[in-house]
Enzyme design. Structure first.
Site, PDB file in Angstrom:
ATOM      1  N   SER A 172       0.849  -1.186   0.000  1.00  0.00           N
ATOM      2  CA  SER A 172       0.000   0.000   0.000  1.00  0.00           C
ATOM      3  C   SER A 172       0.885   1.236   0.000  1.00  0.00           C
ATOM      4  O   SER A 172       2.113   1.132   0.017  1.00  0.00           O
ATOM      5  CB  SER A 172      -0.916   0.007   1.218  1.00  0.00           C
ATOM      6  OG  SER A 172      -0.138   0.248   2.364  1.00  0.00           O
ATOM      7  N   LYS A 173       0.256   2.385   0.007  1.00  0.00           N
ATOM      8  CA  LYS A 173       0.997   3.643  -0.093  1.00  0.00           C
ATOM      9  C   LYS A 173       2.097   3.780   0.948  1.00  0.00           C
ATOM     10  O   LYS A 173       3.157   4.323   0.670  1.00  0.00           O
ATOM     11  CB  LYS A 173       0.026   4.828   0.049  1.00  0.00           C
ATOM     12  CG  LYS A 173      -0.472   5.260  -1.305  1.00  0.00           C
ATOM     13  CD  LYS A 173      -0.865   6.704  -1.266  1.00  0.00           C
ATOM     14  CE  LYS A 173      -1.103   7.099  -2.669  1.00  0.00           C
ATOM     15  NZ  LYS A 173      -1.013   8.070  -3.342  1.00  0.00           N
ATOM     16  N   ARG A 174       1.829   3.281   2.129  1.00  0.00           N
ATOM     17  CA  ARG A 174       2.837   3.514   3.171  1.00  0.00           C
ATOM     18  C   ARG A 174       4.122   2.726   2.924  1.00  0.00           C
ATOM     19  O   ARG A 174       5.140   2.956   3.543  1.00  0.00           O
ATOM     20  CB  ARG A 174       2.241   3.251   4.557  1.00  0.00           C
ATOM     21  CG  ARG A 174       2.205   1.851   4.985  1.00  0.00           C
ATOM     22  CD  ARG A 174       1.273   1.673   6.174  1.00  0.00           C
ATOM     23  NE  ARG A 174       0.619   0.399   6.043  1.00  0.00           N
ATOM     24  CZ  ARG A 174       1.159  -0.727   6.454  1.00  0.00           C
ATOM     25  NH1 ARG A 174       2.328  -0.738   7.032  1.00  0.00           N
ATOM     26  NH2 ARG A 174       0.506  -1.866   6.287  1.00  0.00           N
TER      27      ARG A 174
ATOM     28  N   GLY B  77       5.555   2.963   0.162  1.00  0.00           N
ATOM     29  CA  GLY B  77       6.204   3.706  -0.920  1.00  0.00           C
ATOM     30  C   GLY B  77       5.683   3.271  -2.274  1.00  0.00           C
ATOM     31  O   GLY B  77       6.277   3.563  -3.300  1.00  0.00           O
TER      32      GLY B  77
END
Ligand code: GLU
Length: 489
Positions: free
Chosen positions: A254-256, A258
């Site tokens: 996911s986005k976290r 990167g």
């Protein structure tokens, strides 16, 4: 491989493309190129409520940037055009009606039988769990009554109640599902659009797709697809479900982690060839040890047997490392050309335009020191103008005072003024003599020179930098430093 290899990447334009989407595209492309087959891009825009404008363009830009070209699809066309599902509605309607007339599908009127205060979309979703749907057994009489009403309805597939559906997945091996656990899924929605299941089967068949290679999350949909193939009398393609991609913490990417949109990697100064190399290792390996390899080597060796079943781990640090490796492998000219757009974007406007020949001389000095192209401007700016020295104390090195610093600066300036040869080894030799005469360590004398010439304490190698800057520039920077230092003293 018997028959032509035809594989497809079938993105839904519901958001910006990320690593997961593009890894699927990449594996299909590599497979096609390895087998001398065709790589097709097809836009699956049947979920009209979730369309995000610009996502197709972003996806195509991302593919083009990575050098992933498609043989058929948007912009290039092809023998099975159109390649956008919203332009192929008649095909799906005809197939849905064919399935109804064969008895493999039925109109579902649950929306009329049940309270109809919710929206079409909600209703479609709610009734997609068809366990309590009775429409499969409606009499002809009931049907004519309901069909005469104004409410639109959906068409559901009549899933066989017995037996099993099997797939021999090229990556996951044999997988089977009990039909009794599969629902009567919707194939045509109340908005007149097909669901993904009907459209994907219709198009994979009509576009003569030989292998369906897609993310593992689609494996549970495969028995539905196989049932549709059977009911339509189509021969199914081969299936290969690619391993999941997870973050280093073993959570879904996911986005976290990167995992940003592909365009951000470009803006952040990753090289497309490094990102491509990195992505291919998300589920494939050449020999379990080689990591950095040219795209052609990857194509030559891209066999599905080497695709792993276990989830791939996305490691941002490894991507950064690999990008640095690719940067160091370039010639100065190549690096200069790759850095140029970043310098044009990030350098103060007064330094532009950047002279290419000059940049080619700067490039080798940055090459070992940057891992991403977006770091170039920050490091290169001192080749255009020294940073302003606000506090002249930074010129005073450990063990020195302002007096010894000023005389050392002046001595260095005299030597530089007199220098005929600005070649870096020669400069180092002569300035070293000056430092020794002044009884200063290299660290003290050269440290002071570095600050005087650039305004910074950390820079590329001092004398190589001075050679690139040239005598006029270095001398005037030194004069400036002496002036500022004396004024501040
Ligand atoms: N449209 C699906 C997606 O967005 C493609 C699934 C498939 O390849 O069958 O991922």
């Amino acid at each position: 491989m018997p028959g032509e290899v035809r594989v497809r990447f079938a993105p839904s334009p519901t958001g910006l493309p990320h690593i997961g989407n593009i890894r699927t595209a990449l594996f299909n492309w590599l497979f096609a190129r390895h087998h001398g087959g065709k790589f097709i891009v097809r836009v699956e825009d049947t979920d009209q409520a979730r369309l995000v404008p610009g996502s197709i363009e972003a996806m195509m830009d991302g593919l083009r940037w990575l050098g992933i070209d498609w043989d058929e699809g948007p912009e290039v066309g092809g023998p099975f055009a159109p390649y956008q599902q919203s332009e192929r509605l008649k095909i799906y309607h005809d197939l849905a009606e064919q399935l109804v007339s064969q008895g493999n599908a039925y109109h579902c009127y649950c929306s009329q039988i049940r309270p109809a205060q919710d929206s079409h979309e909600q209703r479609d979703r709610r009734v997609s769990a068809s366990a309590d749907c009775q429409c499969r057994n409606l009499s002809q009489d009931d049907i004519s009554k309901l069909a005469g009403g104004e409410e639109s309805n959906v068409i559901r597939f009549a899933m066989p109640k017995n037996g099993v559906t099997r797939v021999n997945d090229l990556i996951r091996g044999n997988v089977e599902w009990k039909n009794e656990l599969l629902d009567d899924f919707i194939i045509l929605k109340s908005d007149g659009f097909p669901t993904y299941h009907l459209a994907v089967v219709a198009d994979d068949h009509l576009m003569e797709i030989s292998h369906v290679m897609r993310a593992e999350e689609w494996l549970p949909s495969t028995p539905r697809h196989l049932q549709l193939y059977e009911a339509l009398g189509f021969e199914p393609p081969k299936f290969a479900h690619l391993p999941m991609i997870m973050g280093a913490d073993r959570a879904k990417l996911s986005k976290r982690h990167g995992a940003t949109a592909i365009g951000e990697y470009k803006d952040d100064g990753y090289l497309p060839e490094a990102l491509l190399n990195f992505m291919v290792l998300l589920g494939w390996s050449l020999d379990d040890k080689t990591e950095v390899m040219p795209t052609q080597t990857i194509i030559d060796n891209f066999l599905l047997e080497k695709v792993t079943k276990s989830a791939a781990i996305f490691d941002q640090e490894k991507l950064l490392w690999m990008n640095g490796v690719y940067i160091r492998e370039m010639t100065p000219e190549q690096l200069a050309d790759r850095m140029m757009p970043f310098l044009e974007r990030d350098l103060p406007k007064e330094y532009l335009p950047v002279d290419r020949d000059y940049l080619c001389r700067i490039a080798p000095l940055l090459q070992e020191r940057i891992k991403r192209l977006d770091e170039a401007a920050g490091m290169a700016s001192i080749f255009f103008k020294a940073d302003q020295i606000d506090n002249t104390d930074i010129l005073v090195q450990k063990g020195m005072d302002r007096d010894s610093t000023l005389s050392a600066l002046k001595a260095a300036l005299d030597e530089l003024n007199a220098a005929e040869d600005f070649q870096h080894e020669k400069l180092e030799e002569t300035l070293n003599v000056v430092g020794e005469r002044l009884e200063l360590s290299r660290r003290q004398f050269f440290g002071m020179l570095r600050v005087a010439a650039t305004g910074r304490t950390v820079t590329p190698p001092l004398f190589e930098m001075m050679e690139v800057l040239g005598k006029d520039s270095v001398v005037s920077r030194m004069e400036n430093a002496v002036e500022r230092f004396s004024a501040a003293g």
